[in-house]
Scaffold this active site. Structure first.
Site, PDB file in Angstrom:
ATOM      1  NE  ARG A 233      -4.395  -1.105   0.172  1.00 41.05           N
ATOM      2  CZ  ARG A 233      -4.689  -2.168  -0.563  1.00 41.05           C
ATOM      3  NH1 ARG A 233      -3.797  -2.638  -1.411  1.00 41.05           N
ATOM      4  NH2 ARG A 233      -5.875  -2.747  -0.442  1.00 41.05           N
ATOM      5  CD  GLU A 262      -2.926   3.146  -5.446  1.00 38.70           C
ATOM      6  OE1 GLU A 262      -4.005   2.591  -5.761  1.00 38.70           O
ATOM      7  OE2 GLU A 262      -1.921   2.512  -5.106  1.00 38.70           O
ATOM      8  CG  HIS A 280      -2.970  -0.799  -7.009  1.00 38.13           C
ATOM      9  ND1 HIS A 280      -3.414  -0.088  -5.922  1.00 38.13           N
ATOM     10  CD2 HIS A 280      -2.926  -2.104  -6.606  1.00 38.13           C
ATOM     11  CE1 HIS A 280      -3.639  -0.906  -4.903  1.00 38.13           C
ATOM     12  NE2 HIS A 280      -3.354  -2.143  -5.302  1.00 38.13           N
TER      13      HIS A 280
END
Length: 315
Positions: A233, A262, A280
């Site tokens: 993360r 993000e 991602h």
């Protein structure tokens, strides 16, 4: 009568079709807040979400019949677990369904950063390769014989370790607790792991405790030949400190699949040559996505049948 379930983010079309066969499916939601709830949401007995989305007390309290929160991925950091526990709501996630996919991708990022694969491709595309006698890229250390530190030796971290061992790397790790059943060198602090390692992969679960765990001090300990890889993360890494470390060559390079805010990626990262950036996608192998969808459907079936969840998360 079909039970009602609520989908917060947009889910894959194949999964949506499966869910619509069994349930009254509401959503997706424009944002994960009470004011964005669709009509009929008060009847929702299960909420499908992702760890990166906020499932706070306000949203939970706006769903009076909610009994299950199911996170599509492994992350659960956005869920107010104390509120869910107080309401008697159960929580589940994707467990290790995508662990192999993410571990594969982590090794790809490690190779891309340490072996400068992205820079080499740009070198060729720019027409700079005229043969080794004219101009060539600088030599870099390989992976064999190097020390890989893994921050977080869970399902993903353990798979990364086994793959890195096949590259003849020495493996060390820092974890909440030691795993004596695994043949890797345990470090009792992240700073100690970074000081020891040549390359550091972040595979830890996002939490208050791990926020900005990779800070300026850890990056300094990793050193000028070190590479940082993050597939967990974005909040685990202090992006300001990382930008500074990359700009000043405090570390040699980095490869990131996740970011703190993000989908925004800092412009400071975008202009750097010594960082690899991906959107991602570590869990985007077809096998991983199908496994996650099967597990989500299985958890819903178990919940509505009054059976134990397949991948429960303790609250």
């Amino acid at each position: 009568m079909k039970p009602t379930i609520l989908m917060a983010p947009r889910m894959p079309a194949r999964l949506v079709e499966r869910l619509q066969e069994r349930y009254v499916l509401l959503g997706p939601m424009e944002r994960s807040t009470p004011d964005a709830l669709p009509e009929g949401a008060e009847a929702a007995q299960a909420l499908l979400t992702m760890g990166s989305l906020k499932t706070d007390a306000a949203l939970i309290d706006a769903l009076p019949k909610l009994g299950l929160i199911s996170c599509y991925g492994t992350g659960i950091e956005g869920v107010d677990r104390a509120c869910a526990k107080a309401r008697g709501i159960r929580l589940c996630n994707a467990a290790d369904a995508n662990a192999t996919s993410v571990a594969e991708f982590a090794m790809g990022l490690l190779l891309a950063s340490a072996r400068q694969i992205g820079a080499a491709e740009r070198f060729v595309r720019a027409g700079r390769w005229q043969g080794n006698s004219i101009e060539r890229m600088a030599n870099v250390p390989g992976l064999a014989g190097r020390k890989l530190g893994i921050y977080g030796l869970g399902a993903i971290g353990a798979r990364i370790a086994s793959r890195a061992a096949a590259f003849d790397m020495t493996i060390g790790y820092h974890n909440r607790s030691q795993r004596p059943e695994l043949p890797y060198l345990y470090h009792d602090s992240l700073l100690g792991l970074a000081s020891w390692a040549d390359m550091l992969i972040v595979a830890v679960r996002a939490s208050i405790e791990t926020r900005h765990a990779i800070n300026a001090q850890v990056l300094r300990a990793l050193g000028p030949e070190g590479h940082l890889i993050n597939i967990s993360r974005g909040i685990a890494v202090d992006e300001e400190a990382l930008c500074e470390a990359l700009e000043t060559k405090l570390i040699a390079g980095a490869a990131l699949d996740v970011y703190e805010h993000e989908p925004q990626v800092p412009d400071r990262l975008k202009v750097l040559e010594n960082v690899v950036l991906t959107p991602h996608i570590a869990a985007n192998a077809e096998s991983a996505q199908l496994a996650q969808q099967d597990l989500l459907v299985g958890n819903l079936e178990a919940y509505f049948a009054g059976k134990p969840l397949l991948s429960p998360v303790a609250l």
